[in-house]
Design an enzyme around this catalytic site. Structure first.
Site, mmCIF file in Angstrom:
data_model
loop_
_atom_site.group_PDB
_atom_site.id
_atom_site.type_symbol
_atom_site.label_atom_id
_atom_site.label_comp_id
_atom_site.label_asym_id
_atom_site.label_seq_id
_atom_site.Cartn_x
_atom_site.Cartn_y
_atom_site.Cartn_z
ATOM 1 N N GLU A 112 -6.768 -0.199 6.960
ATOM 2 C CA GLU A 112 -6.551 1.035 6.222
ATOM 3 C C GLU A 112 -5.327 0.875 5.325
ATOM 4 O OE1 GLU A 112 -8.287 3.705 6.028
ATOM 5 O OE2 GLU A 112 -9.410 4.031 7.874
ATOM 6 N N CYS A 113 -5.335 1.576 4.183
ATOM 7 C CA CYS A 113 -4.169 1.525 3.293
ATOM 8 C C CYS A 113 -3.062 2.447 3.765
ATOM 9 C CB CYS A 113 -4.580 1.900 1.866
ATOM 10 S SG CYS A 113 -5.172 3.593 1.707
ATOM 11 N N GLY A 114 -3.382 3.351 4.705
ATOM 12 C CA GLY A 114 -2.377 4.285 5.203
ATOM 13 C C GLY A 114 -2.698 5.732 4.894
ATOM 14 N N CYS A 137 0.827 -1.212 0.000
ATOM 15 C CA CYS A 137 0.000 0.000 0.000
ATOM 16 C C CYS A 137 0.860 1.260 0.000
ATOM 17 C CB CYS A 137 -0.926 0.011 1.213
ATOM 18 S SG CYS A 137 -2.316 -1.125 1.123
#
Length: 243
Positions: free
Chosen positions: A229-231, A120
């Protein structure tokens, strides 16, 4: 851009001013305050499509981007073309430096199973940082809702994003899933057909599955892992500094 005391005071004042405001009013404030240095990043989720519909009415020239990781579903890519046909808004693809083939060759295979955080970061967070440097916005629009994750529940309508050093605008923050779909039906907003096949939240195909009855709507993202979450929307600073 940096978070000066003046900027922090403006953000606080904007949140007071927009308390109780609907998404259209929040977006109009953002356009009036920041356009043409206003950016929207969308994954073409149902929420993002609602925002694009509103921007088509308020200011269709707002720069909209999509992080094209190379792992998106074909249905997601096709939705970009349907949005362009309906609204005349051409969402710009932001791609990583390496193609999927080059990336997987470099790492001896795909990383999304073993090191999804790195995948990600390399194919979403880093390309977005480079895009922000090139486009030089002062603020960006996200489509997060408070009821999606604990991180998102801590967000404000207007806040400082220290990861990208931008003001972050969350116009749908107080909407529910029901609000989103009522808007889509009422306004005939194009949406991803995967939503009709049990995918309430859609990311890259290797890390997204349909949810089962009774599961949380983001249970299909990185299923079986703690990661949710992807960040892009993870809290890194507290005390009001951003998410």
């Amino acid at each position: 851009m940096s978070l000066t005391q003046e900027a922090a005071d403006e953000i606080a004042a904007a949140n007071r001013h927009l308390e109780g405001a609907g998404p259209h009013e929040v977006l109009r404030w953002a356009v009036d305050r920041f356009h043409p240095r206003l950016l929207m990043a969308t994954a073409f989720g149902a929420e993002g499509c609602c925002i694009i519909h509103m921007l088509a009415d308020i200011q269709p020239a707002v720069h909209v981007i999509n992080l094209e990781t190379g792992y998106q579903f074909p249905e997601t890519l096709e939705l970009r073309e349907r949005i362009r046909a309906k609204y005349g808004i051409e969402v710009e693809y932001i791609r990583p430096e390496l193609t999927v083939a080059e990336y997987e060759a470099e790492h001896g295979g795909p990383l999304y199973e073993l090191r999804p955080d790195q995948c990600c970061h390399d194919r979403k967070v880093l390309p977005l940082r480079l895009a922000v440097e090139r486009i030089a916005p002062m603020a960006w629009i996200s489509a997060i809702r408070k009821d999606q994750t604990a991180d998102r529940a801590a967000a404000d309508l207007i806040q400082w994003d220290p990861k990208f050093r931008l003001v972050k605008v969350n116009p749908l923050l107080n909407w529910t899933k029901k609000d989103v779909w009522a808007f889509i039906v009422k306004h005939d907003v194009p949406y991803n057909p995967l939503h009709d096949r049990g995918f309430p939240s859609i990311g890259c195909w290797p890390c997204t599955r349909a949810v089962k009855p009774g599961e949380d709507e983001r249970a299909g993202r990185w299923a079986g892992k703690d990661k949710k979450e992807c960040g892009l929307h993870v809290i890194e600073h507290r005390d009001g500094s951003g998410i």
